[in-house]
Enzyme design. Structure first.
Site, mmCIF file in Angstrom:
data_model
loop_
_atom_site.group_PDB
_atom_site.id
_atom_site.type_symbol
_atom_site.label_atom_id
_atom_site.label_comp_id
_atom_site.label_asym_id
_atom_site.label_seq_id
_atom_site.Cartn_x
_atom_site.Cartn_y
_atom_site.Cartn_z
ATOM 1 C CB CYS A 121 -33.364 92.140 48.331
ATOM 2 S SG CYS A 121 -32.540 92.054 49.913
ATOM 3 C CG HIS A 269 -32.729 95.960 46.933
ATOM 4 N ND1 HIS A 269 -33.469 96.398 48.001
ATOM 5 C CD2 HIS A 269 -31.788 95.122 47.430
ATOM 6 C CE1 HIS A 269 -33.010 95.830 49.103
ATOM 7 N NE2 HIS A 269 -31.985 95.057 48.787
ATOM 8 C CG ASN A 299 -31.168 96.305 52.479
ATOM 9 O OD1 ASN A 299 -32.359 96.092 52.294
ATOM 10 N ND2 ASN A 299 -30.216 95.579 51.933
HETATM 11 N N1 ACO Z 1 -18.480 98.054 62.290
HETATM 12 C C1 ACO Z 1 -17.143 97.995 62.404
HETATM 13 N N2 ACO Z 1 -16.426 96.964 61.916
HETATM 14 C C2 ACO Z 1 -17.105 95.977 61.307
HETATM 15 C C3 ACO Z 1 -18.493 95.988 61.161
HETATM 16 C C4 ACO Z 1 -19.181 97.092 61.694
HETATM 17 N N3 ACO Z 1 -20.506 97.207 61.598
HETATM 18 N N4 ACO Z 1 -18.861 94.872 60.501
HETATM 19 C C5 ACO Z 1 -17.763 94.181 60.247
HETATM 20 N N5 ACO Z 1 -16.678 94.837 60.734
HETATM 21 C C6 ACO Z 1 -15.271 94.480 60.652
HETATM 22 C C7 ACO Z 1 -15.073 92.999 60.417
HETATM 23 O O1 ACO Z 1 -15.116 92.287 61.610
HETATM 24 C C8 ACO Z 1 -13.710 92.994 59.772
HETATM 25 O O2 ACO Z 1 -12.730 93.087 60.776
HETATM 26 P P1 ACO Z 1 -11.335 92.302 60.639
HETATM 27 O O3 ACO Z 1 -10.700 92.856 59.418
HETATM 28 O O4 ACO Z 1 -10.657 92.647 61.903
HETATM 29 O O5 ACO Z 1 -11.692 90.856 60.513
HETATM 30 C C9 ACO Z 1 -13.668 94.279 58.973
HETATM 31 O O6 ACO Z 1 -14.687 95.113 59.529
HETATM 32 C C10 ACO Z 1 -13.958 94.069 57.507
HETATM 33 O O7 ACO Z 1 -15.091 93.211 57.396
HETATM 34 P P2 ACO Z 1 -15.608 92.661 56.050
HETATM 35 O O8 ACO Z 1 -16.798 91.805 56.297
HETATM 36 O O9 ACO Z 1 -14.482 92.111 55.265
HETATM 37 O O10 ACO Z 1 -16.083 94.033 55.398
HETATM 38 P P3 ACO Z 1 -16.509 94.315 53.958
HETATM 39 O O11 ACO Z 1 -15.606 95.283 53.365
HETATM 40 O O12 ACO Z 1 -16.823 93.078 53.185
HETATM 41 O O13 ACO Z 1 -17.876 95.055 54.219
HETATM 42 C C11 ACO Z 1 -20.213 94.669 53.985
HETATM 43 C C12 ACO Z 1 -18.972 94.374 54.802
HETATM 44 C C13 ACO Z 1 -20.529 96.152 54.104
HETATM 45 C C14 ACO Z 1 -21.361 93.874 54.558
HETATM 46 C C15 ACO Z 1 -19.924 94.307 52.533
HETATM 47 O O14 ACO Z 1 -19.459 93.003 52.430
HETATM 48 C C16 ACO Z 1 -21.108 94.472 51.680
HETATM 49 O O15 ACO Z 1 -21.570 95.557 51.438
HETATM 50 N N6 ACO Z 1 -21.634 93.398 51.128
HETATM 51 C C17 ACO Z 1 -22.788 93.458 50.275
HETATM 52 C C18 ACO Z 1 -23.880 92.928 50.981
HETATM 53 C C19 ACO Z 1 -25.009 93.871 51.075
HETATM 54 O O16 ACO Z 1 -25.022 95.001 50.716
HETATM 55 N N7 ACO Z 1 -26.028 93.326 51.612
HETATM 56 C C20 ACO Z 1 -27.198 94.046 51.777
HETATM 57 C C21 ACO Z 1 -28.241 93.098 52.103
HETATM 58 S S1 ACO Z 1 -28.435 91.957 50.858
HETATM 59 C C22 ACO Z 1 -29.212 92.690 49.679
HETATM 60 O O17 ACO Z 1 -30.005 93.550 49.914
HETATM 61 C C23 ACO Z 1 -28.860 92.266 48.343
#
Ligand code: ACO
Length: 342
Positions: A121, A269, A299
């Protein structure tokens, strides 16, 4: 580190371009492949849709070439004018050689140097910084910088991979950096960091060479082997991203004796809309001071900043004399910023 005043030359962005595949994939389209929903994806990431190539129609280098062509012609140049190629991607066409040489080939350029950047990234920010150094020292006059990513063919499009797969999209962006003697305008400074302690928190472990041989991978190749797919510790990445984004933006401002109020346009980004909104709120920036388009492209990793920068510029949101900041955080972890007087 030397300040801009200690150089004879500066680098200015002379041309911009981007390319995204026509094929739009909505959140509802993804819901047919995995257990997810438009509501979940928009709430957590801000993404409404992304672009995916039609398999076989594009590669990372072919998209990069399209963006590069646009940037070169936008700069009023031809491929023959380019002195050096910098290509940032985490999804190269081949394990080796990297895609930089394919740009040299496909644009029928002279046998200029081509370097490939592996900073995910942050790749485009690292690429701009590298190109800027070659220009400031006087070595090159026109440097082509490309960020391109083909994610869609490497994602786990089942419910197992849904936390990662809904986030990423395909596309490419490019700029031409040109040597100028006006030190008031152009790239004022760039700031790069890494923290390899967290290398595995956002990674693709296989396929890999080095200490892991292909034979090991083949032996381990079973349907439950997820090491071929990106792994992301989402919450951990989120927490680190907001801290590092803030730090590196401040570092760039302080280096140039500027304040948050001086920012005309921040191009973060496009990792996740929630991360960008967090930064915007923290710095008390207005909607006009931050450009986001992750809603429409997802992304696109190394391509996200040049795509957003080009789009913001095309829409007239960046004007002569504006203070523009590029900031990135990603796998490595690596992060960085570039401060530009447009
Ligand atoms: N659709 C539906 N449900 C989902 C999905 C999906 N696509 N993905 C995960 N879930 C579920 C999980 O299984 C979990 O279920 P559970 O509670 O029954 O166990 C629930 O949703 C919550 O999951 P979490 O992983 O805790 O969700 P979170 O709130 O952390 O969101 C996310 C996930 C969006 C990835 C978040 O952590 C995030 O934005 N992280 C930042 C990472 C990022 O933006 N990365 C981009 C790439 S890296 C970069 O460019 C820097």
């Amino acid at each position: 580190m030397p300040t801009i005043q200690e150089h004879m030359y500066n680098s200015r962005i002379a041309g911009l371009g981007f390319y995204v595949p026509e094929n739009v994939v909505t959140n509802d389209d993804l819901s047919k492949l995995m257990d997810t929903s438009d509501e979940w994806i928009q709430e957590r990431t801000g993404i409404k849709e992304r672009r995916h190539i039609i398999k076989g129609e594009e590669t990372t280098s072919s998209m990069g070439v399209k963006a590069a062509k646009m940037a070169i012609s936008n700069a009023g140049l031809t491929p023959d004018d380019i002195d050096f190629i910098v290509f940032a991607t985490l999804s190269p066409d081949y394990y080796f050689p990297g895609p930089g040489v394919m740009v040299q080939r496909d644009l029928e350029m002279k046998t200029v140097g081509a370097v490939d950047i592996r900073n995910q990234c942050s790749g485009f920010v690292y690429g701009i910084s590298l190109a800027d150094q070659y220009i400031k020292t006087g070595m090159y006059e026109n440097v082509l910088v490309i960020g391109s990513e083909l994610h869609s063919t490497g994602l786990d499009m089942t419910t197992r991979g849904r936390d990662v797969s809904v986030i990423f999209g395909d596309g490419a962006g490019s700029v031409v950096l040109r040597r100028e003697e006006n030190l008031e305008k152009g790239i004022l400074s760039s700031h790069l960091h890494s923290e390899g302690q967290h290398a595995e928190e956002l990674s693709v472990i296989a396929p890999a060479m080095g200490t892991r041989w292909v034979t090991d991978i083949l032996e381990a190749n079973d349907p439950d082997d997820t090491s071929y797919f990106p792994y992301m510790n989402g919450k951990f990445v989120f927490k680190n991203a907001v801290v590092r984004f803030s730090e590196v933006i401040r570092e760039g401002l302080e280096k140039n004796n500027l304040g948050v109020e001086d920012i005309d346009m921040l191009i973060p980004h496009q990792a996740n809309l929630r991360i960008a909104q967090f930064i915007q709120k923290k710095f008390k920036l207005s909607d006009d001071q931050v450009y986001n388009n992750i809603m429409y492209y997802g992304n696109t990793t190394a391509a996200s900043i040049p795509i957003a920068l080009t789009e913001a510029w095309q829409k007239g949101k960046i004007k002569d004399g504006d203070l523009v900041i590029l900031a990135a955080f990603g796998s490595g972890f690596t992060w960085g910023s570039v401060v530009i007087r447009w």
